[in-house]
Structure formats: structure tokens, C-alpha cells
Design an enzyme around this catalytic site. Structure first.
Site, PDB file in Angstrom:
ATOM      1  N   SER A  13      35.755 158.996   3.514  1.00  0.00           N
ATOM      2  CA  SER A  13      34.677 159.951   3.744  1.00  0.00           C
ATOM      3  C   SER A  13      35.179 161.357   3.473  1.00  0.00           C
ATOM      4  O   SER A  13      36.372 161.645   3.636  1.00  0.00           O
ATOM      5  CB  SER A  13      34.181 159.857   5.193  1.00  0.00           C
ATOM      6  OG  SER A  13      33.277 160.893   5.503  1.00  0.00           O
ATOM      7  N   TYR A  71      36.045 160.313  14.227  1.00  0.00           N
ATOM      8  CA  TYR A  71      35.655 159.722  12.940  1.00  0.00           C
ATOM      9  C   TYR A  71      36.479 160.323  11.805  1.00  0.00           C
ATOM     10  O   TYR A  71      36.992 159.598  10.942  1.00  0.00           O
ATOM     11  CB  TYR A  71      34.166 159.948  12.690  1.00  0.00           C
ATOM     12  CG  TYR A  71      33.679 159.367  11.386  1.00  0.00           C
ATOM     13  CD1 TYR A  71      33.592 157.982  11.212  1.00  0.00           C
ATOM     14  CD2 TYR A  71      33.317 160.185  10.321  1.00  0.00           C
ATOM     15  CE1 TYR A  71      33.156 157.440  10.021  1.00  0.00           C
ATOM     16  CE2 TYR A  71      32.879 159.645   9.128  1.00  0.00           C
ATOM     17  CZ  TYR A  71      32.797 158.282   8.978  1.00  0.00           C
ATOM     18  OH  TYR A  71      32.357 157.734   7.783  1.00  0.00           O
TER      19      TYR A  71
END
Length: 269
Positions: free
Chosen positions: A149, A162
Site C-alpha cells: 500500500s 496498518y
């Protein structure tokens, strides 16, 4: 042509995709099937996987398989890899897409959820990459795609855990790429910005994050198409959308400005 470059043609190649029951993983499975690959769709939701596998089979008339697997379970991962190798055939493509996130302040974060996130997002990727690469190495051919990501490169408030998991995936993948290249196996990381998927049903407790950033939200079908198109090449990273890649370079060159932007206009959580 040899090694991973043989995989530019995916006809009858076996591709294992985790997180394939929905979102980006589902779309990657469909793109692989359209290229003639034999798709093994993996996730926890077997009923939904069966629907995905059925759709994959309809594209080109190739077989497709639905295999229930929780990537938080290392023993199950190992069994699934050997089951596919023995009953379906040699795995040539592995897409590690399974993962989840939660947008929440670090001081409020439930540490049990943090541990679960690391087990799924990081350790699941590491275990599955290892067990699959051990098989690929015997054939000197394979492609591993790890879905990371942009959050692993540019962290923003409420993404601490995250972002940490995705930064770990990036670090692991960079080293793995160097180790596996002599064995004919490519490793590519995919670093997308926000994608319009059910990921945010769980990650976004406010329920309006995608609406706030509507202008930059990615289409999962287009992302999947770009990923599958990159298989069989030496591409090391796929960063989407392109301006996020520019932002990442700017962050490295001007970190104080990067922090200011990440905490300000980039922070819509």
C-alpha cells in the site's frame, strides 16, 4: 526466455490468489482467468469463493478452484500449497492480496487487533511466499505479487498499525526479490492508494472516508488489469495512482513538508 519471463503468457498457468472472495483479489482472479490462467481462489468465505471460481471458469472455459484458507493459520497455508501442487499442478503465480486495516488513533488501538493485523497482513504473506517459492525454486520459474500500500510509504494519522504492516511487507519483498531473482522468480510489490472496495467497510468506522476522497479513489478492475499485465516482467513496484509516486519521492526529499501535508490535506480520515 526463461524463468519468470515465461509467464508473460499465462495460458494454463496456475495462479493462487488470496483475498479472492471480494475487492481487488476478486478482480485479479478475473483478470488472470481472462488471460487463460487456471485460478485457485483462496479466502475464508468458501461460499463466495465458489461464486468467484465459477465466474473465472466461464471466461475461457478453464478450470478454477475455490480453496478455503485463513492466512493467519501457518499450518493451513502449508497444507494448501502442497495440496494445490499435488492435486492441481505447479503454482506459477502467487498473489498475496489478503489483508485488512482499521483507521484508528494509535493510543486507542486494540492491541489484539494489531497482532491479528500483523499475522494476516505480514506473517500470512511471509509464510505463503516461502512455501510457494520453495516449490517455484525447483522449477526455476515463478512470479510473486505482494499487495502492499502507499500507506507503507506515506503514513498518515489513524493509519499507524496498518502502515506498519505494509511497510513490513515492502521491506520483506525488497529482500525477497533479490534472493529469488537468481532462481528465476520475480517479486513485485503493488502500492495502491485507496481502492473502492469492501476493505473500507471494516477499515473506516466513520463510513464517509471514500466520499471525502472520491476524486482519487481507484477502480479495482483497472488496478487488477495493471497488476496482471505486469506479470512476466522485471517490474519491481507498481505505484498507483501515479501522483502518489511523485508524492512519495517528494516526501523523501522534503520530509518536513511531507509531514505537514500528511497531517493536513492528505489526512481525510
Amino acid at each position: 526466455m526463461s524463468g519468470y519471463r515465461d509467464l508473460k503468457n499465462l495460458e494454463d498457468r496456475i495462479a493462487l490468489v488470496t483475498g479472492a472472495s471480494s475487492g481487488l483479489g476478486e478482480q485479479i482472479a478475473y483478470q488472470l482467468a481472462q488471460k487463460g490462467a487456471i485460478v485457485v481462489a483462496c479466502a475464508r468465505n468458501l461460499d463466495r469463493l465458489k461464486e468467484v471460481a465459477k465466474s473465472c471458469a466461464e471466461f475461457r472455459g478453464k478450470k478454477a478452484y475455490a480453496v478455503q484458507m485463513d492466512v493467519a493459520d501457518p499450518e493451513r497455508i502449508e497444507k494448501v500449497v502442497y495440496q494445490i501442487e499435488n492435486e492441481v499442478g505447479p503454482i506459477d503465480v502467487l498473489v498475496n492480496d489478503a489483508g485488512f486495516g482499521l483507521m484508528q488513533n494509535a493510543l486507542d488501538f486494540d492491541m489484539q487487533v494489531a497482532e491479528k493485523m500483523f499475522r494476516v497482513n505480514v506473517l500470512g504473506t511471509i509464510y505463503l511466499s516461502k512455501f510457494t517459492a520453495l516449490q517455484m525454486a525447483t522449477r526455476k520459474r515463478g512470479a510473486i505479487i505482494n499487495i502492499a500500500s502507499m500507506a507503507g510509504k506515506i503514513a498518515t494519522p489513524k493509519s499507524s498499525v496498518y502502515s506498519a504492516t505494509k511497510a513490513a511487507v515492502l521491506g520483506y519483498s525488497d529482500a525477497l526479490r533479490l534472493e529469488l531473482k537468481p532462481l528465476g522468480i520475480s517479486v513485485m510489490t503493488v502500492n495502491p492508494g485507496p481502492i473502492r472496495t469492501k476493505f473500507f467497510d471494516k477499515a473506516d468506522e466513520s463510513g464517509n472516508y471514500l466520499e471525502k476522497i472520491n476524486g482519487i479513489v481507484l477502480n479495482p478492475e483497472l488496478v487488477a488489469e495493471k497488476i496482471v499485465h505486469s506479470i512476466g516482467t522485471a517490474k519491481r513496484e507498481l505505484n498507483l495512482p501515479f501522483f502518489f509516486n511523485i508524492a512519495n519521492v517528494g516526501y523523501a526529499l522534503f520530509p518536513r513538508l511531507g509531514d505537514f501535508l500528511a497531517a493536513g490535506i492528505f489526512n481525510q480520515k
